[in-house]
Design a protein around this motif. Structure first.
Motif, PDB file in Angstrom:
ATOM      1  N   ALA A  57       0.820  -1.225   0.000  1.00  0.00           N
ATOM      2  CA  ALA A  57       0.000   0.000   0.000  1.00  0.00           C
ATOM      3  C   ALA A  57       0.847   1.266   0.000  1.00  0.00           C
ATOM      4  O   ALA A  57       0.561   2.225   0.712  1.00  0.00           O
ATOM      5  N   LEU A  58       1.893   1.279  -0.845  1.00  0.00           N
ATOM      6  CA  LEU A  58       2.740   2.471  -0.974  1.00  0.00           C
ATOM      7  C   LEU A  58       2.327   3.248  -2.211  1.00  0.00           C
ATOM      8  O   LEU A  58       1.816   2.694  -3.190  1.00  0.00           O
ATOM      9  N   TYR A  59       2.561   4.554  -2.173  1.00  0.00           N
ATOM     10  CA  TYR A  59       2.312   5.386  -3.351  1.00  0.00           C
ATOM     11  C   TYR A  59       3.522   5.276  -4.277  1.00  0.00           C
ATOM     12  O   TYR A  59       4.629   5.692  -3.913  1.00  0.00           O
ATOM     13  N   PRO A  60       3.348   4.714  -5.475  1.00  0.00           N
ATOM     14  CA  PRO A  60       4.500   4.461  -6.344  1.00  0.00           C
ATOM     15  C   PRO A  60       5.207   5.722  -6.816  1.00  0.00           C
ATOM     16  O   PRO A  60       6.376   5.674  -7.201  1.00  0.00           O
ATOM     17  N   TRP A  61       4.494   6.865  -6.817  1.00  0.00           N
ATOM     18  CA  TRP A  61       5.105   8.107  -7.298  1.00  0.00           C
ATOM     19  C   TRP A  61       5.813   8.893  -6.186  1.00  0.00           C
ATOM     20  O   TRP A  61       6.380   9.945  -6.438  1.00  0.00           O
ATOM     21  N   LEU A  62       5.789   8.358  -4.958  1.00  0.00           N
ATOM     22  CA  LEU A  62       6.459   9.011  -3.836  1.00  0.00           C
ATOM     23  C   LEU A  62       7.714   8.228  -3.439  1.00  0.00           C
ATOM     24  O   LEU A  62       7.769   7.004  -3.575  1.00  0.00           O
ATOM     25  N   GLN A 112       8.901  10.295   1.416  1.00  0.00           N
ATOM     26  CA  GLN A 112       7.575  10.874   1.246  1.00  0.00           C
ATOM     27  C   GLN A 112       6.474   9.897   1.655  1.00  0.00           C
ATOM     28  O   GLN A 112       5.454  10.295   2.230  1.00  0.00           O
ATOM     29  N   ASN A 113       6.673   8.613   1.359  1.00  0.00           N
ATOM     30  CA  ASN A 113       5.689   7.608   1.772  1.00  0.00           C
ATOM     31  C   ASN A 113       5.597   7.517   3.289  1.00  0.00           C
ATOM     32  O   ASN A 113       4.499   7.398   3.851  1.00  0.00           O
ATOM     33  N   VAL A 115       3.615  10.300   4.928  1.00  0.00           N
ATOM     34  CA  VAL A 115       2.158  10.198   4.833  1.00  0.00           C
ATOM     35  C   VAL A 115       1.556   9.880   6.205  1.00  0.00           C
ATOM     36  O   VAL A 115       0.443  10.307   6.535  1.00  0.00           O
ATOM     37  N   TYR A 142      12.408   5.012  -4.826  1.00  0.00           N
ATOM     38  CA  TYR A 142      10.993   4.801  -5.103  1.00  0.00           C
ATOM     39  C   TYR A 142      10.629   3.329  -4.858  1.00  0.00           C
ATOM     40  O   TYR A 142      11.506   2.455  -4.930  1.00  0.00           O
ATOM     41  N   ARG A 158       6.113   3.873   8.085  1.00  0.00           N
ATOM     42  CA  ARG A 158       4.992   4.813   7.976  1.00  0.00           C
ATOM     43  C   ARG A 158       4.037   4.661   9.166  1.00  0.00           C
ATOM     44  O   ARG A 158       3.480   5.633   9.673  1.00  0.00           O
TER      45      ARG A 158
END
Length: 442
Positions: A91-96, A100-101, A104, A136, A152
């Protein structure tokens, strides 16, 4: 001294979900559970027993249908601010980036930028990703991505860390390393959560990590066993006491799912179709898995222990239990205690050709009380609406998922040549003549 209230607690919680047709599916029933300060609590149970729903209720992600949820002794309204969750998928944001993840996890908090950056750095270092701030997710292995998910969850400094089968998607070695690191983090006086609540289907994992283990029985979810685990850390998985605890939990799950006494059989001559008397549900298991189990047992006569069978077929213990139960209710095997033995009918089934297997399978399916819901309707009508059958299943088995049960019944009935369903018209019908059935069709 006044005892410290639990960090999170469920009191007489019931939870139901609305399903197709306006029906309700009860997932949890009158469930009481508390996570105490300083403990590592593991919840075990079969798939569909409501383990993840328990976690979501405890953390405020889901509201119970009735009952109370408490946080530190007070009614919980909204999300539990003292809890963080690590999910099964990364459940990570691929563009962060990693940094940055992790950040969150602080979005809901008002913080100065320098305080936020310091908290993120601390969480990343804590989980061993100090050189990957700018990386990334696509550049990381599965284990490293899950570390980011844990960082996180830790960045906000939660008192309660919740793990929803957080290690199940990882390889064996990576999972073992992460388990040990989380135990060390929890036991450390610096920066770790004071309590951990973990949902798992792995019995050995629960005994290795937890100070207390709770087994949830399914349909609907309810507490079946609560067991303290006083073994000292680090735990030796080969020690007699470790194996004894594993055996106690195995015994509990097996006895509940595969009782030595068979269910009450229908009385000869009395109609069972569409009756509202108690029916035994069927496991949602594809025919192919039943056939695979029978083949393995036939080829390995000495393989009778259910735990060893689970290792042999490469399935989790809960999944193996479901496959074994499916074969047992068809009278292809018997399960005295922890043993799994082919019956005489099972031997005939394995030895038969394709058509012979189909005929024997049909005979056994026809004996199951649940299938008379469909069989009786098909004797009266040429075609029957699937929704009508699903509604009857829901009334006969109010704690099961009627759509999944219907799909399994059609799959078994299709293999047996007794029934089929047109996917476009949603009409159930009796097949006409011989079909070229594929052996092991799910």
């Amino acid at each position: 001294m006044t005892p410290t209230p639990p960090l999170a607690q469920l009191c007489a919680v019931n939870k139901s979900y609305a399903v197709a047709g306006g029906r309700e599916l009860k997932v949890l029933e009158n469930l009481d559970l508390a996570v105490h300060e300083g403990e590592l609590l593991a919840v075990l149970g079969q798939s569909g027993s409501g383990k993840s729903t328990i976690l979501r209720c405890l953390t405020g992600l889901v509201q119970p249908s009735s009952g109370r949820v408490l946080a530190k002794g007070q009614p919980l309204h909204g999300i539990n601010a003292d809890a963080s969750v690590v999910f099964q998928t990364f459940a990570l944001y691929p563009w962060l980036t990693v940094e940055q993840n992790v950040a969150v996890g602080l979005m809901a908090r008002r913080m100065k930028r320098e305080d936020r950056d310091a908290a993120v750095d601390r969480a990343i270092e804590l989980i061993g990703l100090g050189n990957y701030h700018a990386a990334y997710p696509r550049e990381l292995s599965g284990g490293m991505r899950q570390r980011v998910g844990i960082a996180r969850a830790l960045v906000s400094g939660p008192r309660l860390l919740c793990l929803d089968e957080a290690f199940s998607a990882l390889d064996v070695l990576t999972a073992e390393n992460l388990r040990q690191e989380l135990i060390s983090l929890w036991r450390s006086p610096d920066g770790g959560p004071s309590s951990i609540f973990m949902v798992t289907h792995n019995i050995e994992e629960a005994v290795e990590m937890a100070t207390r283990v709770v087994v949830v029985f399914p349909s609907p979810g309810r507490i079946g066993l609560a067991l303290d685990n006083p073994l000292p850390y680090p735990r030796d998985t080969r020690s007699p006491e470790f194996q004894r605890l594993v055996g106690v939990i195995h015994e509990c799950i097996t006895t509940m799912t595969l009782p030595d006494l068979p269910p009450e059989l229908p009385v000869a001559g009395q109609p069972v179709s569409r009756a509202r008397s108690r029916m035994e549900s069927i496991p949602n298991v594809p025919v192919a898995q039943i056939l695979g189990l029978m083949s393995i047992l036939h080829d390995n006569p000495a393989l009778t222990n259910i735990y060893e069978i689970s290792d042999e077929i490469g399935k989790e213990f809960g999944d193996t239990i479901s496959i074994v139960k499916a074969a047992e209710i068809l009278d292809l095997i018997d399960t005295p205690r922890h043993e799994v033995r082919i019956t005489e009918l099972g031997r005939r089934f394995v030895a038969a050709d394709r058509l012979g297997r189909r005929e024997l399978f049909a005979q056994q399916v026809f004996k199951l009380r649940l299938f008379h819901i469909i069989i009786a309707l098909l004797e009266e009508f040429e075609e029957v609406d699937a929704d009508r059958i699903v509604q009857d299943i829901a009334q006969a088995l109010p704690y099961d998922n009627p759509e999944k049960t219907f799909d399994t019944m059609i799959a078994w009935g299709r293999y047996a040549g007794l029934m089929d369903c047109n996917a476009k018209t949603r009409k159930v019908f009796v097949p006409k003549g011989e079909d070229d059935e594929i052996e092991g069709e799910a």
